[in-house]
Design an enzyme around this catalytic site. Structure first.
Site, PDB file in Angstrom:
ATOM      1  N   ASP A  48       0.870  -1.169   0.000  1.00  0.00           N
ATOM      2  CA  ASP A  48       0.000   0.000   0.000  1.00  0.00           C
ATOM      3  C   ASP A  48       0.912   1.226   0.000  1.00  0.00           C
ATOM      4  O   ASP A  48       2.105   1.123   0.306  1.00  0.00           O
ATOM      5  CB  ASP A  48      -0.895  -0.033   1.238  1.00  0.00           C
ATOM      6  CG  ASP A  48      -1.772   1.197   1.349  1.00  0.00           C
ATOM      7  OD1 ASP A  48      -2.243   1.675   0.305  1.00  0.00           O
ATOM      8  OD2 ASP A  48      -1.972   1.677   2.475  1.00  0.00           O
ATOM      9  N   ASP A  92      -0.158   4.976   1.082  1.00  0.00           N
ATOM     10  CA  ASP A  92      -0.365   5.910   2.191  1.00  0.00           C
ATOM     11  C   ASP A  92      -0.172   5.215   3.534  1.00  0.00           C
ATOM     12  O   ASP A  92      -0.729   4.135   3.783  1.00  0.00           O
ATOM     13  CB  ASP A  92      -1.767   6.503   2.118  1.00  0.00           C
ATOM     14  CG  ASP A  92      -1.939   7.396   0.895  1.00  0.00           C
ATOM     15  OD1 ASP A  92      -1.007   7.450   0.070  1.00  0.00           O
ATOM     16  OD2 ASP A  92      -3.003   8.028   0.761  1.00  0.00           O
ATOM     17  N   GLU A 127      -1.055  10.521   4.579  1.00  0.00           N
ATOM     18  CA  GLU A 127      -2.211  10.221   3.747  1.00  0.00           C
ATOM     19  C   GLU A 127      -2.306  11.332   2.703  1.00  0.00           C
ATOM     20  O   GLU A 127      -2.425  12.515   3.044  1.00  0.00           O
ATOM     21  CB  GLU A 127      -3.492  10.179   4.580  1.00  0.00           C
ATOM     22  CG  GLU A 127      -3.546   9.038   5.588  1.00  0.00           C
ATOM     23  CD  GLU A 127      -3.817   7.690   4.938  1.00  0.00           C
ATOM     24  OE1 GLU A 127      -4.408   7.682   3.825  1.00  0.00           O
ATOM     25  OE2 GLU A 127      -3.432   6.660   5.527  1.00  0.00           O
ATOM     26  N   ARG A 161     -14.539  13.084  -1.493  1.00  0.00           N
ATOM     27  CA  ARG A 161     -13.368  13.929  -1.230  1.00  0.00           C
ATOM     28  C   ARG A 161     -12.761  14.470  -2.514  1.00  0.00           C
ATOM     29  O   ARG A 161     -12.284  15.602  -2.557  1.00  0.00           O
ATOM     30  CB  ARG A 161     -12.328  13.123  -0.430  1.00  0.00           C
ATOM     31  CG  ARG A 161     -12.721  12.923   1.036  1.00  0.00           C
ATOM     32  CD  ARG A 161     -11.695  12.124   1.802  1.00  0.00           C
ATOM     33  NE  ARG A 161     -11.684  10.721   1.415  1.00  0.00           N
ATOM     34  CZ  ARG A 161     -10.970   9.778   2.037  1.00  0.00           C
ATOM     35  NH1 ARG A 161     -10.221  10.097   3.077  1.00  0.00           N
ATOM     36  NH2 ARG A 161     -11.014   8.527   1.635  1.00  0.00           N
ATOM     37  N   SER A 190      -2.359   1.620  -4.617  1.00  0.00           N
ATOM     38  CA  SER A 190      -2.744   2.735  -3.764  1.00  0.00           C
ATOM     39  C   SER A 190      -4.185   3.148  -4.012  1.00  0.00           C
ATOM     40  O   SER A 190      -4.654   3.148  -5.155  1.00  0.00           O
ATOM     41  CB  SER A 190      -1.813   3.932  -4.001  1.00  0.00           C
ATOM     42  OG  SER A 190      -2.268   5.072  -3.311  1.00  0.00           O
ATOM     43  N   GLY A 191      -4.854   3.520  -2.932  1.00  0.00           N
ATOM     44  CA  GLY A 191      -6.171   4.114  -3.046  1.00  0.00           C
ATOM     45  C   GLY A 191      -6.108   5.609  -3.234  1.00  0.00           C
ATOM     46  O   GLY A 191      -7.125   6.296  -3.131  1.00  0.00           O
ATOM     47  N   LYS A 251      -7.831  -3.932  -5.188  1.00  0.00           N
ATOM     48  CA  LYS A 251      -6.462  -4.268  -4.781  1.00  0.00           C
ATOM     49  C   LYS A 251      -6.243  -5.779  -4.831  1.00  0.00           C
ATOM     50  O   LYS A 251      -5.185  -6.251  -5.269  1.00  0.00           O
ATOM     51  CB  LYS A 251      -6.188  -3.740  -3.380  1.00  0.00           C
ATOM     52  CG  LYS A 251      -5.963  -2.237  -3.303  1.00  0.00           C
ATOM     53  CD  LYS A 251      -5.496  -1.819  -1.923  1.00  0.00           C
ATOM     54  CE  LYS A 251      -5.176  -0.335  -1.882  1.00  0.00           C
ATOM     55  NZ  LYS A 251      -4.595   0.081  -0.589  1.00  0.00           N
ATOM     56  N   ASP A 281      -1.811  -1.057   5.825  1.00  0.00           N
ATOM     57  CA  ASP A 281      -2.158  -0.587   7.171  1.00  0.00           C
ATOM     58  C   ASP A 281      -3.652  -0.367   7.363  1.00  0.00           C
ATOM     59  O   ASP A 281      -4.102  -0.214   8.507  1.00  0.00           O
ATOM     60  CB  ASP A 281      -1.444   0.735   7.455  1.00  0.00           C
ATOM     61  CG  ASP A 281      -2.087   1.898   6.716  1.00  0.00           C
ATOM     62  OD1 ASP A 281      -2.571   2.833   7.381  1.00  0.00           O
ATOM     63  OD2 ASP A 281      -2.112   1.874   5.471  1.00  0.00           O
ATOM     64  N   ASN A 337      -9.008  -1.235   3.915  1.00  0.00           N
ATOM     65  CA  ASN A 337      -9.135  -1.530   2.489  1.00  0.00           C
ATOM     66  C   ASN A 337      -7.978  -2.384   1.968  1.00  0.00           C
ATOM     67  O   ASN A 337      -7.930  -2.708   0.782  1.00  0.00           O
ATOM     68  CB  ASN A 337      -9.231  -0.233   1.673  1.00  0.00           C
ATOM     69  CG  ASN A 337      -7.982   0.621   1.800  1.00  0.00           C
ATOM     70  OD1 ASN A 337      -7.295   0.576   2.819  1.00  0.00           O
ATOM     71  ND2 ASN A 337      -7.694   1.405   0.780  1.00  0.00           N
TER      72      ASN A 337
END
Length: 476
Positions: A260, A262, A269, A309, A352-353, A398, A421, A424
């Site tokens: 991942d 972030d 983040e 967001r 990555s999200g 993912k 972490d 997700n």
């Protein structure tokens, strides 16, 4: 004639009483086999205090045995050493190959001391003397504000404060005693163990224990053993992380590692970093934080929260991602870790999200082979439209990307490691052969197959069985 020489009292006086060996009673310790004979001195004809108080008249003292070096194989003259409560802890034999036609299901336990705050008391510990509320009082009289979760329990006292801020011998003994309570496979009556200090012999921070055999899998699977309450308690008591793995070839030779981004490859983040960097409108950071909070409460799914967001970023210049590049803080040990993976021929990927412009740039800087993230729509004027192109890279995506990359590279899932972490990342962590929760949320640490709470991602190499010397060879 001298009267003293012919005194009747002198002639009839009895001799002084003597306590012969035959008149002495037996020793309780000796009769009950609880007596440990004293160590023999290296000085010839020196018998020590035990031989002084005993009557040695007529006794024959055997000479010392001739010294012969230990061959490494336990025998009559060199029995395997024993620890408390009958635990057999041998330093060489358990690592030998099993007899032909048989197999040993060894369990590898890697103990890592948490150096981020050694011996620091847990924030959950609270003394009743310092509390503002009397014992057993409700925190509020308003039912709507009454907490839905019980108050935190009192943490056990940290034993590393007593025995040392490292993996002490007492810590290892305590862990071996813990593991001895689990049932053994059918037909097995004895266990053995060996250990390796992977970084330092005197004050090790990383110790690898080999337990043979592993607890009976039909009674307690490896997944359940990792989540066992006693393992969690041991970690809190000794301020360590315990990583349990089956001793297989794939553990030592992974071929694909997926990260991942972030709070894993970087310490921040990105979405919050974007909001904090932008000053116009001034309430953007507060709005993003509110959506993040609602997502954490479960009011919004990850996909919906991310789209909400991104919508707040509408009309921002696309160059905002370039402005964030110098601000990204790469996690300690990541460059060295990826350099080691290159030397070992291990493929790497970042899923990555966040946003693809930053993710792809960071992957190129670090030498990561694959990079996948969310692609935002940019207008012809070079501004963000507040929309996301394609599917959101959430937990399901993912997992799919991990499977696609593994299939493309021809890598079995047993040789895949995933590090993350957040919630997700759970599907990704569960799909890989080893899922590592890195300084993760409590739920992720509980569900992942391994957890690391250090300050350097370079600790990941210890899970492969590498020593400090070998790690240094890989990162130069």
């Amino acid at each position: 004639m001298d009267s003293r020489d012919s005194s009747p009292a002198k002639q009839t006086r009895a001799g002084r009483p003597q306590l012969s060996p035959s008149m002495r009673s037996g020793s309780f310790l000796s009769e009950h086999q609880q007596y440990r004979s004293p160590l023999q001195s290296d000085v010839p004809n020196h018998f020590g205090i035990d031989t002084v108080v005993e009557d040695l008249r007529g006794a024959r003292i055997s000479p010392l045995k001739s010294f012969s070096p230990f061959s490494g194989v336990p025998g009559k003259d060199d029995p395997p050493p024993r620890i408390v409560e009958g635990l057999n802890h041998d330093f060489s034999h358990p690592n030998c190959a099993p007899p032909r036609g048989t197999s040993l299901q060894r369990l590898i336990a890697t103990l890592m001391y948490k150096t981020k705050a050694p011996g620091a008391p847990s924030p959950l510990r609270q003394s009743s003397s310092t509390s503002d509320l009397p014992a057993n009082f409700a925190p509020t009289t308003n039912p709507e504000k009454f907490p839905l979760e019980p108050p935190p329990t009192v943490e056990p006292e940290s034993l590393d404060n007593i025995y040392g801020s490292y993996i002490s011998p007492m810590c290892i003994t305590s862990f071996l005693h813990l593991m001895s309570i689990f049932p053994l496979p059918h037909g097995v009556t004895e266990t053995s163990s060996s250990h390796r200090c992977l970084d330092d012999q005197e004050h090790p921070l990383v110790v690898e224990l080999t337990l043979s055999p592993a607890p009976a899998p039909d009674y307690l699977s490896l997944e359940d053993l990792r989540k066992h309450e006693l393992i969690y308690r041991f970690e809190r008591e000794w301020n360590v992380d315990v990583v349990l793995q089956t001793d297989t070839l794939w553990r030592r030779h992974p071929r694909l590692v997926v990260f991942d981004m972030d709070s894993t490859l970087i310490t921040q983040e990105v979405i919050d970093l974007l909001a904090a960097t932008i000053t116009d409108p001034p309430d953007l950071a507060a709005k993003v934080a509110d959506i993040t909070h609602r997502a954490m409460l479960g009011e919004l799914e990850f996909d919906a929260a991310f789209r909400a967001r991104v919508a707040l970023l509408k009309d921002l210049p696309a160059t905002i991602f370039e402005q964030l590049r110098p601000v990204l803080d790469v996690t300690k040990g990541v460059p060295q870790l990826l350099r080691a993976f290159k030397k070992l021929g291990i493929k790497t990927a970042v899923l990555s999200g966040g946003f693809l412009p930053l993710t792809s740039w960071l992957a190129k800087e670090l030498g990561i082979d694959y990079a996948h993230a969310n692609e935002v729509v940019i207008s012809s004027e070079g501004r963000l439209t507040g929309e996301v192109l394609g599917r959101i890279v959430g937990k399901e995506r993912k997992q799919e990307l991990l499977l696609e990359i593994a299939k493309k590279e021809g890598v079995a899932l047993e040789q895949v490691i995933a590090v993350g972490d957040g919630a997700n990342d759970l599907l990704m962590l569960g799909t890989a052969g080893l899922g590592v929760a890195w300084n993760a949320k409590p739920l992720v640490q509980m569900e992942a197959s391994a957890r690391l709470n250090g300050d350097s991602l370079l600790d990941l190499l210890y899970l492969f069985g590498f020593t400090r010397e070998e790690v240094d060879m890989l990162i130069i």
